[in-house]
Design a protein around this motif. Structure first.
Motif, mmCIF file in Angstrom:
data_model
loop_
_atom_site.group_PDB
_atom_site.id
_atom_site.type_symbol
_atom_site.label_atom_id
_atom_site.label_comp_id
_atom_site.label_asym_id
_atom_site.label_seq_id
_atom_site.Cartn_x
_atom_site.Cartn_y
_atom_site.Cartn_z
ATOM 1 N N MET A 1 -31.737 -10.929 17.089
ATOM 2 C CA MET A 1 -31.680 -11.613 15.813
ATOM 3 C C MET A 1 -33.025 -11.509 15.110
ATOM 4 N N VAL A 2 -33.004 -11.639 13.815
ATOM 5 C CA VAL A 2 -34.184 -11.541 12.990
ATOM 6 C C VAL A 2 -34.811 -12.921 12.852
ATOM 7 N N SER A 3 -36.148 -13.010 12.969
ATOM 8 C CA SER A 3 -36.808 -14.303 12.789
ATOM 9 C C SER A 3 -37.046 -14.549 11.302
ATOM 10 N N GLY A 4 -37.290 -15.799 10.924
ATOM 11 C CA GLY A 4 -37.513 -16.132 9.515
ATOM 12 C C GLY A 4 -36.259 -15.955 8.691
ATOM 13 N N LEU A 5 -35.154 -16.513 9.142
ATOM 14 C CA LEU A 5 -33.866 -16.330 8.489
ATOM 15 C C LEU A 5 -33.846 -16.915 7.081
ATOM 16 N N ILE A 6 -33.228 -16.208 6.160
ATOM 17 C CA ILE A 6 -33.045 -16.693 4.797
ATOM 18 C C ILE A 6 -32.035 -17.845 4.794
ATOM 19 N N ASN A 7 -30.963 -17.678 5.545
ATOM 20 C CA ASN A 7 -29.909 -18.688 5.624
ATOM 21 C C ASN A 7 -29.773 -19.085 7.091
ATOM 22 N N ALA A 8 -30.630 -19.978 7.541
ATOM 23 C CA ALA A 8 -30.717 -20.330 8.960
ATOM 24 C C ALA A 8 -29.476 -21.035 9.481
ATOM 25 N N ASN A 9 -28.743 -21.724 8.631
ATOM 26 C CA ASN A 9 -27.553 -22.473 9.059
ATOM 27 C C ASN A 9 -26.355 -22.126 8.187
ATOM 28 N N PRO A 10 -25.793 -20.921 8.357
ATOM 29 C CA PRO A 10 -24.661 -20.540 7.512
ATOM 30 C C PRO A 10 -23.403 -21.313 7.886
ATOM 31 N N VAL A 11 -22.510 -21.427 6.940
ATOM 32 C CA VAL A 11 -21.193 -22.013 7.213
ATOM 33 C C VAL A 11 -20.393 -20.963 7.971
ATOM 34 N N VAL A 12 -19.789 -21.350 9.074
ATOM 35 C CA VAL A 12 -19.004 -20.429 9.892
ATOM 36 C C VAL A 12 -17.542 -20.838 9.795
ATOM 37 N N TYR A 13 -16.681 -19.868 9.480
ATOM 38 C CA TYR A 13 -15.257 -20.112 9.295
ATOM 39 C C TYR A 13 -14.483 -19.556 10.482
ATOM 40 N N GLU A 14 -13.277 -20.045 10.667
ATOM 41 C CA GLU A 14 -12.409 -19.556 11.728
ATOM 42 C C GLU A 14 -11.850 -18.200 11.330
ATOM 43 N N LYS A 15 -11.671 -17.320 12.306
ATOM 44 C CA LYS A 15 -11.049 -16.030 12.034
ATOM 45 C C LYS A 15 -9.589 -16.250 11.671
ATOM 46 N N LYS A 16 -9.097 -15.455 10.700
ATOM 47 C CA LYS A 16 -7.717 -15.584 10.247
ATOM 48 C C LYS A 16 -6.830 -14.599 10.981
ATOM 49 N N GLU A 17 -5.549 -14.946 11.070
ATOM 50 C CA GLU A 17 -4.573 -14.009 11.609
ATOM 51 C C GLU A 17 -4.387 -12.904 10.577
ATOM 52 N N ARG A 18 -4.341 -11.665 11.026
ATOM 53 C CA ARG A 18 -4.240 -10.527 10.121
ATOM 54 C C ARG A 18 -2.816 -10.376 9.590
ATOM 55 N N ARG A 19 -2.713 -10.059 8.302
ATOM 56 C CA ARG A 19 -1.420 -9.740 7.709
ATOM 57 C C ARG A 19 -1.078 -8.289 8.055
ATOM 58 N N VAL A 20 0.188 -8.035 8.222
ATOM 59 C CA VAL A 20 0.618 -6.661 8.458
ATOM 60 C C VAL A 20 1.133 -6.123 7.135
ATOM 61 N N GLN A 21 0.612 -4.975 6.721
ATOM 62 C CA GLN A 21 1.019 -4.369 5.470
ATOM 63 C C GLN A 21 1.613 -2.999 5.767
ATOM 64 N N ASP A 22 2.283 -2.414 4.796
ATOM 65 C CA ASP A 22 2.952 -1.129 4.995
ATOM 66 C C ASP A 22 2.009 -0.064 5.531
ATOM 67 N N TYR A 23 0.834 0.054 4.961
ATOM 68 C CA TYR A 23 -0.080 1.110 5.386
ATOM 69 C C TYR A 23 -0.792 0.777 6.691
ATOM 70 N N ALA A 24 -0.534 -0.408 7.249
ATOM 71 C CA ALA A 24 -1.191 -0.805 8.499
ATOM 72 C C ALA A 24 -0.807 0.106 9.650
ATOM 73 N N ARG A 25 0.309 0.797 9.549
ATOM 74 C CA ARG A 25 0.714 1.716 10.603
ATOM 75 C C ARG A 25 0.106 3.093 10.413
ATOM 76 N N GLN A 26 -0.548 3.330 9.297
ATOM 77 C CA GLN A 26 -1.181 4.619 9.041
ATOM 78 C C GLN A 26 -2.588 4.621 9.619
ATOM 79 N N CYS A 27 -3.291 5.697 9.398
ATOM 80 C CA CYS A 27 -4.607 5.863 10.018
ATOM 81 C C CYS A 27 -5.619 4.816 9.584
#
Length: 151
Positions: A1-27
């Protein structure tokens, strides 16, 4: 980690469940989700957990072989905005077929030097020069590492 952080205490959010879209099966399917899982250069969290990048901010046009990623730094004067954008670009360069055009942008109005960061991230020569710097490349590789102890 880098010392002297600009944003030492960021807001952390929960990871979301991914949506499946038509192109999700493509490359592009895995690459779209993998962009979200890039580690922040200053914190032990993913870009998704800090809401720097969201699934909705990744636009894929398979018909025109174009990907646009818009990210939002955690603070307006984030010194790591260019590094974050470079991580996104490198991830996509390494993952997508070479014929895809990739645009990386800071969300409008979210960074003090938005125009300069966007110019840096979308100029081939500047990106190539940045990736020739071994320290910067090490930082990018660290952010792209598949495991960063936050799973």
């Amino acid at each position: 980690m880098v010392s002297g952080l600009i944003n030492a205490n960021p807001v952390v959010y929960e990871k979301k469940e991914r949506r499946v879209q038509d192109y999700a099966r493509q490359c592009l399917s895995n690459e779209k989700w993998d962009c979200i899982d890039i580690k922040d250069p200053e914190h032990p969290y993913s870009l998704e957990e800090l809401k720097v990048i969201t699934e909705d901010a990744i636009e894929v046009d398979d018909n025109h072989s174009h990907v646009r990623v818009t990210f939002t730094p955690t603070v307006e004067h984030c010194s790591m905005a260019t590094v974050i954008g470079l991580c996104l670009r490198v991830k996509l360069m390494r993952s997508l077929p070479s014929h895809y055009k990739v645009d990386i942008r800071v969300a409008p109005g979210t960074h003090a030097t938005e125009a300069a960061v966007n110019k840096q991230l979308n100029d081939k020569e500047r990106v190539a020069a940045a990736l020739e710097n071994p320290n910067l490349l090490d930082m990018v590789d660290e952010c792209l590492a598949p495991s960063y102890g936050n799973e």
